[in-house]
Write a protein that holds these residues in place. Structure first.
Motif, mmCIF file in Angstrom:
data_model
loop_
_atom_site.group_PDB
_atom_site.id
_atom_site.type_symbol
_atom_site.label_atom_id
_atom_site.label_comp_id
_atom_site.label_asym_id
_atom_site.label_seq_id
_atom_site.Cartn_x
_atom_site.Cartn_y
_atom_site.Cartn_z
ATOM 1 N N PHE A 52 15.213 -22.715 -3.885
ATOM 2 C CA PHE A 52 13.801 -23.052 -4.043
ATOM 3 C C PHE A 52 13.146 -22.926 -2.674
ATOM 4 C CE2 PHE A 52 15.693 -25.219 -7.615
ATOM 5 C CZ PHE A 52 14.733 -25.203 -8.621
ATOM 6 N N ALA A 53 11.897 -22.491 -2.642
ATOM 7 C CA ALA A 53 11.181 -22.377 -1.372
ATOM 8 C C ALA A 53 9.757 -22.876 -1.505
ATOM 9 C CB ALA A 53 11.175 -20.925 -0.890
ATOM 10 N N LEU A 54 9.308 -23.580 -0.479
ATOM 11 C CA LEU A 54 7.899 -23.868 -0.257
ATOM 12 C C LEU A 54 7.511 -23.139 1.023
ATOM 13 C CD1 LEU A 54 7.702 -27.746 -0.828
ATOM 14 C CD2 LEU A 54 6.916 -25.979 -2.404
ATOM 15 N N PHE A 55 6.322 -22.570 1.069
ATOM 16 C CA PHE A 55 5.928 -21.889 2.302
ATOM 17 C C PHE A 55 4.413 -21.845 2.416
ATOM 18 C CE2 PHE A 55 6.557 -18.799 -1.015
ATOM 19 C CZ PHE A 55 5.532 -17.875 -0.889
ATOM 20 N N SER A 56 3.971 -21.810 3.656
ATOM 21 C CA SER A 56 2.549 -21.727 3.958
ATOM 22 C C SER A 56 2.315 -20.453 4.761
ATOM 23 C CB SER A 56 2.116 -22.950 4.780
ATOM 24 O OG SER A 56 0.740 -22.881 5.098
ATOM 25 N N PRO A 57 1.507 -19.515 4.256
ATOM 26 C CA PRO A 57 1.289 -18.258 4.978
ATOM 27 C C PRO A 57 0.600 -18.478 6.317
ATOM 28 C CG PRO A 57 0.592 -18.081 2.681
ATOM 29 C CD PRO A 57 0.830 -19.536 2.952
ATOM 30 N N ALA A 58 0.750 -17.529 7.217
ATOM 31 C CA ALA A 58 0.097 -17.599 8.516
ATOM 32 C C ALA A 58 -1.415 -17.710 8.343
ATOM 33 C CB ALA A 58 0.443 -16.362 9.340
ATOM 34 N N GLY A 59 -2.024 -18.573 9.138
ATOM 35 C CA GLY A 59 -3.470 -18.728 9.100
ATOM 36 C C GLY A 59 -4.003 -19.472 7.903
ATOM 37 N N SER A 60 -3.120 -20.138 7.152
ATOM 38 C CA SER A 60 -3.527 -20.832 5.933
ATOM 39 C C SER A 60 -2.886 -22.208 5.881
ATOM 40 C CB SER A 60 -3.099 -20.021 4.709
ATOM 41 O OG SER A 60 -3.291 -20.746 3.516
ATOM 42 N N ASN A 61 -3.554 -23.125 5.212
ATOM 43 C CA ASN A 61 -2.955 -24.418 4.904
ATOM 44 C C ASN A 61 -2.579 -24.526 3.434
ATOM 45 O OD1 ASN A 61 -2.936 -26.018 7.423
ATOM 46 N ND2 ASN A 61 -5.141 -25.575 7.389
ATOM 47 N N ASP A 62 -2.644 -23.414 2.707
ATOM 48 C CA ASP A 62 -2.142 -23.380 1.346
ATOM 49 C C ASP A 62 -0.620 -23.499 1.370
ATOM 50 O OD1 ASP A 62 -4.709 -22.997 0.408
ATOM 51 O OD2 ASP A 62 -4.501 -20.808 0.294
ATOM 52 N N VAL A 94 -0.686 -39.398 4.219
ATOM 53 C CA VAL A 94 0.134 -38.197 4.362
ATOM 54 C C VAL A 94 0.485 -37.694 2.964
ATOM 55 C CG1 VAL A 94 2.332 -37.268 5.169
ATOM 56 C CG2 VAL A 94 1.073 -38.875 6.597
ATOM 57 N N ASP A 95 0.272 -36.410 2.717
ATOM 58 C CA ASP A 95 0.601 -35.816 1.419
ATOM 59 C C ASP A 95 2.014 -35.246 1.453
ATOM 60 O OD1 ASP A 95 -1.859 -36.292 0.152
ATOM 61 O OD2 ASP A 95 -2.744 -34.533 1.105
ATOM 62 N N LEU A 96 2.848 -35.690 0.523
ATOM 63 C CA LEU A 96 4.175 -35.134 0.342
ATOM 64 C C LEU A 96 4.089 -34.052 -0.740
ATOM 65 C CD1 LEU A 96 7.248 -34.987 0.648
ATOM 66 C CD2 LEU A 96 7.415 -36.909 -0.964
ATOM 67 N N VAL A 97 4.381 -32.809 -0.358
ATOM 68 C CA VAL A 97 4.304 -31.672 -1.271
ATOM 69 C C VAL A 97 5.717 -31.318 -1.700
ATOM 70 C CG1 VAL A 97 3.507 -29.302 -1.585
ATOM 71 C CG2 VAL A 97 2.234 -30.870 -0.090
ATOM 72 N N GLU A 98 5.906 -31.186 -3.011
ATOM 73 C CA GLU A 98 7.233 -30.965 -3.579
ATOM 74 C C GLU A 98 7.187 -29.821 -4.601
ATOM 75 O OE1 GLU A 98 10.037 -32.394 -2.857
ATOM 76 O OE2 GLU A 98 9.583 -34.277 -1.851
ATOM 77 N N HIS A 99 8.396 -29.362 -4.985
ATOM 78 C CA HIS A 99 8.527 -28.369 -6.038
ATOM 79 C C HIS A 99 8.377 -29.044 -7.400
ATOM 80 C CE1 HIS A 99 9.597 -24.165 -6.608
ATOM 81 N NE2 HIS A 99 9.786 -24.107 -5.307
ATOM 82 N N MET A 131 7.449 -30.478 2.132
ATOM 83 C CA MET A 131 6.474 -30.157 3.165
ATOM 84 C C MET A 131 5.450 -31.281 3.204
ATOM 85 S SD MET A 131 4.650 -26.440 3.896
ATOM 86 C CE MET A 131 6.209 -25.566 3.912
ATOM 87 N N LEU A 132 4.994 -31.609 4.420
ATOM 88 C CA LEU A 132 3.975 -32.642 4.590
ATOM 89 C C LEU A 132 2.664 -31.997 5.019
ATOM 90 C CD1 LEU A 132 5.960 -35.432 6.493
ATOM 91 C CD2 LEU A 132 5.576 -35.191 4.036
ATOM 92 N N ARG A 133 1.579 -32.584 4.520
ATOM 93 C CA ARG A 133 0.248 -32.129 4.887
ATOM 94 C C ARG A 133 -0.604 -33.362 5.169
ATOM 95 N NH1 ARG A 133 -1.839 -27.712 0.858
ATOM 96 N NH2 ARG A 133 -1.597 -29.463 -0.580
ATOM 97 N N GLN A 134 -1.459 -33.282 6.181
ATOM 98 C CA GLN A 134 -2.321 -34.412 6.532
ATOM 99 C C GLN A 134 -3.722 -33.897 6.826
ATOM 100 O OE1 GLN A 134 -1.123 -36.696 10.045
ATOM 101 N NE2 GLN A 134 -1.715 -38.585 8.997
ATOM 102 N N ASN A 135 -4.703 -34.549 6.218
ATOM 103 C CA ASN A 135 -6.095 -34.127 6.374
ATOM 104 C C ASN A 135 -6.267 -32.639 6.054
ATOM 105 O OD1 ASN A 135 -6.835 -36.745 7.269
ATOM 106 N ND2 ASN A 135 -6.182 -36.226 9.349
ATOM 107 N N GLY A 136 -5.543 -32.194 5.036
ATOM 108 C CA GLY A 136 -5.661 -30.819 4.586
ATOM 109 C C GLY A 136 -4.890 -29.808 5.400
ATOM 110 N N LYS A 137 -4.200 -30.237 6.435
ATOM 111 C CA LYS A 137 -3.512 -29.322 7.355
ATOM 112 C C LYS A 137 -2.000 -29.459 7.205
ATOM 113 C CE LYS A 137 -3.371 -28.047 12.261
ATOM 114 N NZ LYS A 137 -3.890 -28.366 13.614
#
Length: 524
Positions: free
Chosen positions: A66-76, A248-253, A415-421
């Protein structure tokens, strides 16, 4: 800052790129790929495939990812599900008719179609730069030349080597014996398979001679696998799930992964003053254990192939967490909620990479139990996972075994995200422990202000199948207090899990790696 008078390790600071994983040769291979102009996805693939040679008891090309990933230049944050499916002829009722109540761990019944190679090929094609020939070269080299067996790998090999059977013993023992620290392990059959994939892509694995080698070994043991099951296997992109824990947002599969279990556990913990407790005291350990029991019970009831369950919203609901939190008695341990038969265990690898453009990859890759099913193919020595043991045989359950279906999976990248980043790709190995490990890692940082390395180093405990496993890092006094609360306390023979993380701070990257494993974080 850590106490430099005491043993420990510092985090790794770099600007251009970092890899953190459980074996140094894989970390080095990933950094080499970055320095050659590859991106984080390239580096993660190169390192992960090599881990199958460095840590064959944990993972390999016969497994899933399984993979989570954020492309370069993006917070998606994007998700890819590289888990395989049961063969079309698989049947829970057929196993029930044989008098079985669970899927045999070391039989062909537990072998689902390997999904990792298709996922590696897809991720390379869609998000990489260098191409499979460059990415597979390090693993091909080490598979041919051999890798000295590292200390933690040797420990696990001795613990799980008895699982190996038939061709597995020939390919994964040295002169019929479990290898010792420093002995060289080579896998020339896998090197040949990887050369074919580098040249011809996924079809070299899922069709033709390599697939026939896997299918033949399974059918010789009574498996129902067919060529069509392998040829049709495909990964797919999915939508991650997430939940907030104190900003803090915890992002999961999503399912069929168990990631939502970690979100539910953190939602339960919100109802208690965790930050006001001793981080290594009995009160926090007790509340965490009770939250884990309840969250894991929900997992066992609801997590399954995404096509078979509509209960994800229930697991992520604040109302669900509030009702479960109300069941926790701070002064007394509950009996374990009724557990189902899904097998859980501890063996997997995790790799995370962030590059100079801040593409972030969180990837987990596994054959499930130590040496998977123990079944390896004859010619190429491909070790087959036993992920099908993640199914239940309970009739009507959403996770009931069926042909073409994915089992509930324990492996979850985070993956963790905070304030959209995007803040931090991370992972915690350890099978069933993983959701608990994710929740504890996040709580260590958010509730107690630990940096990622300290949050990883901190002692762990885990309530698993009625036993409270408490690492040596806790005091005897805490273990006694937990016993007095009604927990059955044991010190486990080995450490609980392993973790890796990379914190992203604009022009600075901070890599953390678990001393419970042989690996490290490396940057440049």
């Amino acid at each position: 800052m850590r106490n430099f008078h005491q043993p420990g390790r510092s985090a790794v600071y770099a600007s251009n790129g970092i890899c953190a994983t459980s074996h140094p040769l894989a970390a080095q291979a990933a950094v080499d790929i970055l320095q050659r102009g590859g991106n984080a996805m390239d580096a993660a693939i190169a390192g992960a495939v090599l881990l199958g040679i460095c840590e064959p008891q944990m993972t390999g090309i016969g497994g899933d990812l399984f993979a989570l990933f954020s492309p370069a230049g993006s917070n998606d944050i994007l998700a890819l599900n590289g888990s395989g499916r049961a063969p079309n002829a698989a049947s829970a009722s057929a196993l029930r008719d044989r008098g079985l109540t669970t899927v045999p761990l070391t039989g062909p019944e537990a072998v689902s179609v390997p999904g990792a190679i298709d996922a590696f090929c897809t991720l390379s094609e869609d998000h990489g730069k260098l191409g499979l020939d460059a990415l597979l070269a390090p693993a091909i080299r080490y598979a041919d030349e051999g890798v000295p067996v590292a200390p933690r790998v040797a420990f696990d090999w001795a613990e799980s080597g008895a699982t190996l059977q038939g061709h597995g013993r020939r390919h994964y023992l040295i002169n019929g014996e479990v290898p010792k620290v420093g002995q060289r392990f080579a896998a020339p059959g896998q090197a040949e398979v990887l050369r074919r994939i580098a040249r011809d892509g996924r079809s070299a694995f899922y069709e033709g001679e390599v697939a026939e080698d896997m299918i033949a070994c399974l059918r010789d043991l009574g498996g129902v696998h067919e060529a069509a099951d392998f040829a049709a296997n495909r990964c797919d992109y999915t939508d991650p799930v997430s939940g907030d824990y104190k900003g803090v947002d915890l992002v999961e599969h999503p399912p069929n992964g168990q990631g939502a279990t970690a979100n539910l556990m953190l939602n339960i913990l919100k109802h208690f003053d965790i930050a006001g407790m001793d981080p290594f005291g009995s009160a926090r350990a007790h509340i965490e254990a009770e939250a884990a029991k309840l969250a894991y019970d929900a997992r066992n009831r609801f997590i399954a192939d995404a096509a078979m369950t509509d209960m994800l919203g229930h697991m992520l609901s604040p109302e669900t967490a509030a009702k479960l939190a109300a069941l926790i008695d701070p002064k007394r341990a509950m009996a374990d909620p009724a557990a189902l038969s899904e097998a859980v265990h501890k063996d997997t690898i995790y790799i995370t990479v962030v590059d100079r453009d801040r593409m972030a990859v969180s990837l987990i890759y596994s054959i499930f139990h130590g040496f998977g099913s123990g079944i390896a193919s004859d010619k190429f020595g491909i070790l087959m996972q036993n992920r099908g043991a993640g199914f239940t045989l309970e009739e009507g359950h959403p996770n009931e075994m069926a042909g073409g279906k994915r089992p509930m999976h324990t492996i979850i990248p985070g993956m963790l995200r905070q304030n959209g980043k995007v803040l931090m790709p991370f992972g915690v190995m350890g099978g069933a422990y993983q959701p608990n490990g994710h929740a504890r890692f996040v709580s260590n940082m958010v509730d107690f202000g630990m940096d990622p390395q300290a949050a990883i180093d901190a002692p762990r405990c885990f309530s698993d199948a009625g036993v409270m496993k408490v690492e040596h890092g806790y005091s005897d006094e805490v273990r006694q207090e937990l016993t007095d609360l009604g927990h059955k306390v044991e010190v486990p023979a080995g450490p609980i899990g392993g973790a890796q993380a990379i914190r992203i701070e604009d022009d600075l990257l901070i890599g953390a790696s678990d001393p419970r494993k042989d690996g490290c974080a490396l940057g440049y």
